[in-house]
Structure formats: C-alpha cells, structure tokens
Design a protein around this motif. Structure first.
Motif, PDB file in Angstrom:
ATOM      1  N   UNK A   1       6.805 -81.485 -68.597  1.00  0.00           N
ATOM      2  CA  UNK A   1       6.707 -82.209 -69.672  1.00  0.00           C
ATOM      3  C   UNK A   1       8.466 -82.862 -69.303  1.00  0.00           C
ATOM      4  N   UNK A   2       9.384 -82.321 -69.439  1.00  0.00           N
ATOM      5  CA  UNK A   2      10.608 -82.606 -69.106  1.00  0.00           C
ATOM      6  C   UNK A   2      10.511 -83.706 -68.741  1.00  0.00           C
ATOM      7  N   UNK A   3      10.033 -83.775 -67.620  1.00  0.00           N
ATOM      8  CA  UNK A   3      10.310 -85.307 -66.821  1.00  0.00           C
ATOM      9  C   UNK A   3       9.407 -86.108 -66.915  1.00  0.00           C
ATOM     10  N   UNK A   4       8.768 -85.792 -67.454  1.00  0.00           N
ATOM     11  CA  UNK A   4       7.476 -86.804 -68.029  1.00  0.00           C
ATOM     12  C   UNK A   4       8.516 -87.773 -69.355  1.00  0.00           C
ATOM     13  N   UNK A   5       9.039 -86.448 -70.648  1.00  0.00           N
ATOM     14  CA  UNK A   5       9.432 -87.172 -71.253  1.00  0.00           C
ATOM     15  C   UNK A   5      10.943 -87.685 -71.535  1.00  0.00           C
ATOM     16  N   UNK A   6      11.185 -87.475 -70.093  1.00  0.00           N
ATOM     17  CA  UNK A   6      13.046 -88.183 -69.752  1.00  0.00           C
ATOM     18  C   UNK A   6      12.486 -89.283 -69.405  1.00  0.00           C
ATOM     19  N   UNK A   7      11.548 -89.506 -68.453  1.00  0.00           N
ATOM     20  CA  UNK A   7      10.965 -91.259 -67.820  1.00  0.00           C
ATOM     21  C   UNK A   7      10.641 -91.699 -68.703  1.00  0.00           C
ATOM     22  N   UNK A   8       9.888 -91.425 -69.893  1.00  0.00           N
ATOM     23  CA  UNK A   8       9.435 -91.679 -71.489  1.00  0.00           C
ATOM     24  C   UNK A   8      10.714 -92.286 -71.650  1.00  0.00           C
ATOM     25  N   UNK A   9      11.270 -91.763 -72.746  1.00  0.00           N
ATOM     26  CA  UNK A   9      12.510 -91.751 -73.300  1.00  0.00           C
ATOM     27  C   UNK A   9      13.264 -93.505 -72.744  1.00  0.00           C
ATOM     28  N   UNK A  10      13.879 -93.200 -71.364  1.00  0.00           N
ATOM     29  CA  UNK A  10      14.258 -93.815 -70.520  1.00  0.00           C
ATOM     30  C   UNK A  10      13.313 -95.585 -70.320  1.00  0.00           C
ATOM     31  N   UNK A  11      12.021 -95.052 -70.002  1.00  0.00           N
ATOM     32  CA  UNK A  11      11.198 -96.242 -70.142  1.00  0.00           C
ATOM     33  C   UNK A  11      11.158 -96.931 -71.224  1.00  0.00           C
TER      34      UNK A  11
ATOM     35  N   UNK B   1       3.550 -88.644 -70.821  1.00  0.00           N
ATOM     36  CA  UNK B   1       4.582 -87.669 -71.870  1.00  0.00           C
ATOM     37  C   UNK B   1       3.327 -86.293 -72.988  1.00  0.00           C
ATOM     38  N   UNK B   2       2.586 -87.435 -73.320  1.00  0.00           N
ATOM     39  CA  UNK B   2       1.402 -86.487 -74.146  1.00  0.00           C
ATOM     40  C   UNK B   2       0.777 -85.439 -73.565  1.00  0.00           C
ATOM     41  N   UNK B   3       0.102 -86.698 -72.854  1.00  0.00           N
ATOM     42  CA  UNK B   3      -0.754 -85.963 -71.878  1.00  0.00           C
ATOM     43  C   UNK B   3      -0.650 -84.173 -71.322  1.00  0.00           C
ATOM     44  N   UNK B   4       0.559 -84.656 -70.926  1.00  0.00           N
ATOM     45  CA  UNK B   4       1.522 -83.274 -70.217  1.00  0.00           C
ATOM     46  C   UNK B   4       2.180 -81.930 -71.131  1.00  0.00           C
ATOM     47  N   UNK B   5       1.810 -82.629 -72.355  1.00  0.00           N
ATOM     48  CA  UNK B   5       2.491 -81.981 -73.420  1.00  0.00           C
ATOM     49  C   UNK B   5       0.886 -80.540 -74.131  1.00  0.00           C
ATOM     50  N   UNK B   6       0.412 -81.593 -74.080  1.00  0.00           N
ATOM     51  CA  UNK B   6      -1.567 -81.557 -74.319  1.00  0.00           C
ATOM     52  C   UNK B   6      -2.544 -80.311 -72.973  1.00  0.00           C
ATOM     53  N   UNK B   7      -1.322 -80.676 -71.871  1.00  0.00           N
ATOM     54  CA  UNK B   7      -1.923 -79.867 -70.687  1.00  0.00           C
ATOM     55  C   UNK B   7      -1.090 -78.526 -70.591  1.00  0.00           C
TER      56      UNK B   7
ATOM     57  N   UNK C   1      -8.239 -82.922 -83.309  1.00  0.00           N
ATOM     58  CA  UNK C   1      -7.100 -83.407 -82.251  1.00  0.00           C
ATOM     59  C   UNK C   1      -7.471 -83.653 -81.354  1.00  0.00           C
ATOM     60  N   UNK C   2      -8.797 -83.049 -80.866  1.00  0.00           N
ATOM     61  CA  UNK C   2      -8.562 -83.047 -79.700  1.00  0.00           C
ATOM     62  C   UNK C   2      -9.684 -84.717 -78.915  1.00  0.00           C
ATOM     63  N   UNK C   3     -10.218 -85.404 -80.091  1.00  0.00           N
ATOM     64  CA  UNK C   3     -10.902 -86.312 -80.152  1.00  0.00           C
ATOM     65  C   UNK C   3     -10.133 -87.965 -80.335  1.00  0.00           C
ATOM     66  N   UNK C   4      -8.707 -87.144 -80.867  1.00  0.00           N
ATOM     67  CA  UNK C   4      -8.115 -88.432 -80.543  1.00  0.00           C
ATOM     68  C   UNK C   4      -7.159 -88.248 -79.912  1.00  0.00           C
TER      69      UNK C   4
ATOM     70  N   UNK D   1      -2.411 -74.935 -71.206  1.00  0.00           N
ATOM     71  CA  UNK D   1      -2.076 -73.730 -70.603  1.00  0.00           C
ATOM     72  C   UNK D   1      -2.332 -72.155 -71.421  1.00  0.00           C
ATOM     73  N   UNK D   2      -0.888 -72.511 -72.607  1.00  0.00           N
ATOM     74  CA  UNK D   2      -0.205 -71.584 -73.617  1.00  0.00           C
ATOM     75  C   UNK D   2      -0.923 -70.858 -73.819  1.00  0.00           C
TER      76      UNK D   2
END
Length: 168
Positions: free
Chosen positions: A95-105, A142-148, A1-4, A152-153
């Motif tokens: 993640x929330x803000x990037x998700x909203x930005x992606x959705x509306x874009x 958005x995917x990158x922020x979920x990844x981060x 998954x990391x390589x992808x 972190x988790x």
C-alpha cells in the motif's frame, strides 16, 4: 462498495485491452506503410504509449485475480497468526509503495502538463497525455492494494497460493 471496486478494476482491464488493440493497430499501420512506401510519423512512439498504458491499466485487475507473481517461500511455511501478520506487513508495504508510485505518477503527469513537456520524437506529443494512463493505472493499483489490505484485516481475503498454474 464491492461492485463499484470490481467495476473499477474491470474497467481498467477493458481499457488496457483497448490499448493493446492500439498497439496492434500502430504496428500494423507501420508495416502497411512500409510495404506501400509511405511514412506515418509517430507510430513507434504511439505503440510505446499504448503499451505503457496497457501495462499500467492492467496492474490492479491482475492483482485482484491473483495473477501477480508472489514469492511465498517464507509465507508457505507459516500458519495462523504469524502468516496473517506477514500478509498484513507485506500488504502494508505494498500500500505504501503503490501510494508513492501513484502520487509521483500523478505529479509527473501534472508537471508535464504545467511545463508543456513534449516528446522528443517527431510527433511532439504532449507528454501528459500518455503519462495520464500511468497515473490512472497506479492510482487504481493503490486502491486495489488498500482493498486487499482491508480484506486481509477483516479476514475476508482469499488466497489461491495452493492453486498455482502449471504449464506444460
């Protein structure tokens, strides 16, 4: 998954680089056309579209390379669980803000396609075409922020906050 995921971020960065070349080509075409006394309509608009595409497509790669500007005034003072809690809170908000930005874009590009919106300049470009790059760039961010957030988790996220670049 990391390589992808890394391939996704790198692919978006390469596409951003191609769009920067597109900006260069449009500017050069505009200069040459003025020097040779002919006009190519839409060069300014296409340079702008390419610049926007380059900016949005480079966001995730920049994030993953720790090149985004971070304000670490409070974070730098914290240690242990408090620091981790603030990191998780910050990444959750991102993640929330990037998700909203992606959705509306994506929604904007889709609606422009549905309504047959075209640019107001003389090139009359269907607006969904340049808007697609914004939608793709924000979705990859958005995917990158979920990844981060997941890293972190799991305690696997590497921060280079002490390795700031100094320019002289």
């Amino acid at each position: 998954m990391r390589k992808l995921l890394d391939a996704l971020y790198d692919g978006a960065a390469w596409l951003a680089a191609l769009f920067m070349i597109g900006v260069l080509l449009m500017v050069l075409l505009s200069i040459v056309s003025r020097l040779l006394h002919f006009h190519v309509p839409g060069t300014d608009a296409y340079a702008g579209y390419a610049m926007a595409g380059a900016g949005f497509l480079a966001l995730a790669h920049t994030l993953k390379r720790n090149e985004h500007i971070r304000v670490t005034l409070i974070l730098g003072k914290l240690r242990g669980k408090a620091k981790r809690a603030l990191e998780l809170w910050s990444l959750s908000a991102a993640v929330l803000l990037a998700g909203l930005f992606a959705f509306y874009s994506v929604r904007l590009a889709w609606q422009s396609h549905q309504f047959h919106d075209i640019s107001t300049s003389n090139d009359a470009t269907p607006l969904w075409i340049p808007q697609i790059m914004m939608a793709v760039g924000t979705a990859v961010l958005f995917i990158a922020f979920i990844d981060e957030w997941v890293l972190e988790l799991r305690g696997q996220r590497h921060n280079n906050e002490g390795q700031e670049t100094h320019h002289e």
